[in-house]
Write a protein that holds these residues in place. Sequence first.
Motif, mmCIF file in Angstrom:
data_model
loop_
_atom_site.group_PDB
_atom_site.id
_atom_site.type_symbol
_atom_site.label_atom_id
_atom_site.label_comp_id
_atom_site.label_asym_id
_atom_site.label_seq_id
_atom_site.Cartn_x
_atom_site.Cartn_y
_atom_site.Cartn_z
ATOM 1 N N PHE A 165 -13.023 -41.680 -46.602
ATOM 2 C CA PHE A 165 -12.225 -40.539 -47.057
ATOM 3 C C PHE A 165 -11.258 -40.934 -48.185
ATOM 4 N N SER A 166 -11.652 -41.920 -49.000
ATOM 5 C CA SER A 166 -10.755 -42.401 -50.046
ATOM 6 C C SER A 166 -11.452 -42.351 -51.393
ATOM 7 N N GLN A 167 -10.672 -42.030 -52.440
ATOM 8 C CA GLN A 167 -11.169 -42.096 -53.798
ATOM 9 C C GLN A 167 -10.162 -42.890 -54.622
ATOM 10 N N LEU A 200 -26.021 -52.667 -42.682
ATOM 11 C CA LEU A 200 -26.968 -52.535 -41.581
ATOM 12 C C LEU A 200 -28.339 -53.079 -41.963
ATOM 13 N N MET A 201 -28.653 -53.046 -43.269
ATOM 14 C CA MET A 201 -29.914 -53.612 -43.766
ATOM 15 C C MET A 201 -29.787 -55.123 -43.998
ATOM 16 N N GLY A 202 -28.629 -55.684 -43.647
ATOM 17 C CA GLY A 202 -28.421 -57.116 -43.827
ATOM 18 C C GLY A 202 -28.041 -57.490 -45.240
ATOM 19 N N GLY A 203 -27.517 -56.527 -45.995
ATOM 20 C CA GLY A 203 -27.184 -56.781 -47.396
ATOM 21 C C GLY A 203 -25.703 -56.675 -47.682
ATOM 22 N N THR A 204 -25.367 -56.707 -48.955
ATOM 23 C CA THR A 204 -23.976 -56.600 -49.398
ATOM 24 C C THR A 204 -23.882 -55.630 -50.568
ATOM 25 N N MET A 205 -22.680 -55.093 -50.787
ATOM 26 C CA MET A 205 -22.424 -54.200 -51.920
ATOM 27 C C MET A 205 -21.071 -54.545 -52.519
ATOM 28 N N TRP A 206 -21.008 -54.598 -53.847
ATOM 29 C CA TRP A 206 -19.726 -54.830 -54.511
ATOM 30 C C TRP A 206 -19.757 -54.182 -55.893
ATOM 31 N N VAL A 207 -18.599 -54.166 -56.546
ATOM 32 C CA VAL A 207 -18.499 -53.509 -57.851
ATOM 33 C C VAL A 207 -17.820 -54.429 -58.851
ATOM 34 N N GLU A 208 -18.256 -54.336 -60.104
ATOM 35 C CA GLU A 208 -17.587 -54.998 -61.224
ATOM 36 C C GLU A 208 -17.176 -53.913 -62.210
ATOM 37 N N SER A 209 -15.936 -53.977 -62.691
ATOM 38 C CA SER A 209 -15.466 -52.991 -63.652
ATOM 39 C C SER A 209 -14.281 -53.550 -64.417
ATOM 40 N N GLU A 210 -14.274 -53.277 -65.724
ATOM 41 C CA GLU A 210 -13.140 -53.710 -66.541
ATOM 42 C C GLU A 210 -11.985 -52.727 -66.465
ATOM 43 N N ILE A 244 -12.986 -48.514 -63.301
ATOM 44 C CA ILE A 244 -12.130 -48.533 -62.111
ATOM 45 C C ILE A 244 -11.027 -49.559 -62.333
ATOM 46 N N PRO A 245 -9.755 -49.143 -62.300
ATOM 47 C CA PRO A 245 -8.665 -50.108 -62.459
ATOM 48 C C PRO A 245 -8.742 -51.189 -61.378
ATOM 49 N N PRO A 246 -8.474 -52.447 -61.734
ATOM 50 C CA PRO A 246 -8.586 -53.554 -60.765
ATOM 51 C C PRO A 246 -7.794 -53.318 -59.483
ATOM 52 N N GLU A 247 -6.604 -52.722 -59.627
ATOM 53 C CA GLU A 247 -5.757 -52.537 -58.443
ATOM 54 C C GLU A 247 -6.272 -51.434 -57.520
ATOM 55 N N ARG A 248 -7.272 -50.676 -57.981
ATOM 56 C CA ARG A 248 -7.797 -49.570 -57.161
ATOM 57 C C ARG A 248 -9.143 -49.908 -56.508
ATOM 58 N N LYS A 249 -9.727 -51.052 -56.860
ATOM 59 C CA LYS A 249 -11.067 -51.374 -56.353
ATOM 60 C C LYS A 249 -11.123 -51.431 -54.835
ATOM 61 N N ASP A 250 -10.030 -51.894 -54.210
ATOM 62 C CA ASP A 250 -10.050 -52.061 -52.755
ATOM 63 C C ASP A 250 -10.138 -50.722 -52.026
ATOM 64 N N ARG A 251 -9.812 -49.613 -52.716
ATOM 65 C CA ARG A 251 -9.860 -48.292 -52.074
ATOM 66 C C ARG A 251 -11.260 -47.688 -52.112
ATOM 67 N N LEU A 252 -12.105 -48.227 -52.985
ATOM 68 C CA LEU A 252 -13.400 -47.605 -53.230
ATOM 69 C C LEU A 252 -14.251 -47.424 -51.975
#
Length: 196
Positions: free
Chosen positions: A137-139, A164-174, A125-133
Amino acid sequence: IRTSGDALLTIINDILDFSKIEAGRMELEAQPFDVRECLDGALDLLAGKAAEKGLNLAGVVDPNVPPAIAGDVTRLRQVLVNLIGNAVKFTERGEIVVTVTASPLDLPMSSTELHFAVRDTGIGIPPERKDRLFQSFSQVDTSTSRRFGGTGLGLAISKRLVELMGGTMWVESEGAPGKGSTFHVTLTAPVAPPVV
């Protein structure tokens, strides 16, 4: 007909889930379940698609992960299936590895922080596109939906479910082909007696 029907059912379910979350009507269960069985169930659902593409698909659970936790097994499996499914969809060669680790927490109840990581060797995933992930309705870009399909709701729903489960989600990609991506999910849950 079967493929089209399955695709339509996925879209309908995504929209219903998204609507429930937006309306604040998504209710989560808190029942004991086996984390390993939950992961195995998610991997089994995607094993056929991974095999068709010649991809290695593996799950590694650290020995310190409790035998059981209290939570919503259906929704956690839904999140894992979405992340693993995306990894299979966007990986042409190589592997997808899901790891699960745990850290005990000093809380009044015996609790643990689980960390799921879904690593692939896909398109990245290009760095500039991560915020859209994680937007609804966005890809990553318009060619993605043409080439790979999908509603662009899966990650938005998964992130909201994890929150909602009290957790977090994030992505790492070069952001480079073959380097792939790693999606991370952490959540806190009470340790439960082993499920018999």
